[in-house]
Write an enzyme that holds these catalytic residues in place. Structure first.
Site, PDB file in Angstrom:
ATOM      1  N   HIS A   1     -44.932  74.090  35.564  1.00  0.00           N
ATOM      2  CA  HIS A   1     -44.275  74.598  34.354  1.00  0.00           C
ATOM      3  C   HIS A   1     -42.983  75.346  34.689  1.00  0.00           C
ATOM      4  CE1 HIS A   1     -47.437  73.861  31.298  1.00  0.00           C
ATOM      5  NE2 HIS A   1     -48.269  73.979  32.321  1.00  0.00           N
TER       6      HIS A   1
ATOM      7  N   GLU B   1     -40.611  76.051  32.761  1.00  0.00           N
ATOM      8  CA  GLU B   1     -40.208  76.887  31.626  1.00  0.00           C
ATOM      9  C   GLU B   1     -40.740  78.313  31.725  1.00  0.00           C
ATOM     10  OE1 GLU B   1     -44.139  75.069  30.168  1.00  0.00           O
ATOM     11  OE2 GLU B   1     -42.495  74.550  31.532  1.00  0.00           O
TER      12      GLU B   1
ATOM     13  N   CYS C   1     -46.754  68.974  32.374  1.00  0.00           N
ATOM     14  CA  CYS C   1     -48.205  69.151  32.346  1.00  0.00           C
ATOM     15  C   CYS C   1     -48.849  68.128  31.393  1.00  0.00           C
ATOM     16  CB  CYS C   1     -48.555  70.591  31.995  1.00  0.00           C
ATOM     17  SG  CYS C   1     -50.239  71.065  32.459  1.00  0.00           S
TER      18      CYS C   1
END
Length: 233
Positions: free
Chosen positions: A204, A206, A87
């Site tokens: 994302h 994660e 990002c």
């Protein structure tokens, strides 16, 4: 896997990233402040996380790209070290010259925060070996400036060299305008550097590594990195 997660003023995803790295590798990530001039000794993965570094003033990532720690990151990458930017991290890598192109305002000029589908274009890289080529994964996005743009020759070169690793798609893996959430050139969600050791991506991964989140599709990226680094050790 010894990871270093960079921290800039305004970054807000560093803890999410550190948690994902520990869940997959079992090791705590070092949190590296932007004013540092060196990376921790033995670092084998640098991660530039998401957020709004310096409030996105000037351009997203423009100020962070000039932070002292980025000189160390550029040297690390030049020496073949693995770098992941997610990002705002992707924006910082582009502003730093580690990746080509730029991230522009989303085509519809609105902030997008939702799950999206990505097609894994190849699985012979450290950043994709945890998946199958052509696999469709679901991960979240949260950005207002995720529209990847580059001149026509650069996009053709990225395509021709197989440097587009992740692409926005439908749940069935179809690529097209209706599945391109932000207007990115060629539906690009993630690209890798010429040497293949620097990845920038807008979604994302994660945030999709734990069952409690309802999806663990992001785990493959980190597991693949851990496997690659374990073999290289």
């Amino acid at each position: 896997m010894k990871s270093a997660v960079l921290v800039f003023p305004g970054i807000n995803r560093e803890r999410d990233m550190a948690r994902a790295l520990k869940l997959v590798s079992g090791n705590d990530a070092a949190m590296v402040w932007h004013a540092e001039t060196e990376l921790p000794k033995g670092t084998d993965l640098v991660v530039v996380p998401g957020g709004f570094s310096y409030g996105d003033y000037l351009r997203c990532g423009a100020i962070a790209a000039r932070a002292p720690v980025m000189d160390a990151v550029r040297k690390f990458a030049a020496d073949g070290g693995l770098v992941l930017g997610v990002c705002n991290g992707f924006q910082i890598l582009c502003e730093s010259g580690l990746l080509p192109g730029v991230l522009m305002r989303n085509a519809r000029l609105k902030f997008i925060c939702r799950d999206v589908h990505l097609r894994v274009e190849r699985n012979d890289t450290p950043f994709t070996q945890g998946y199958k080529a052509g696999q469709v994964i679901k991960v979240p996005v949260a950005h207002g400036e995720g529209n990847y743009e580059a001149d026509e020759d650069t996009v053709k070169r990225l395509e021709g060299d197989g440097r587009v690793l992740y692409r926005y798609c439908s749940p069935e893996g179809e690529v097209g305008e209706s599945h391109n959430i932000n207007g990115a050139a060629a539906s690009i969600a993630g690209i890798v550097s010429e040497r293949g050791n620097v990845l920038g991506m807008m979604p994302h991964p994660e945030n999709h590594v734990e069952d409690i989140m309802g999806c663990t599709d992001g785990r493959g990226l980190f597991a693949g990195l851990a496997q690659h680094l374990a073999k290289a050790a």
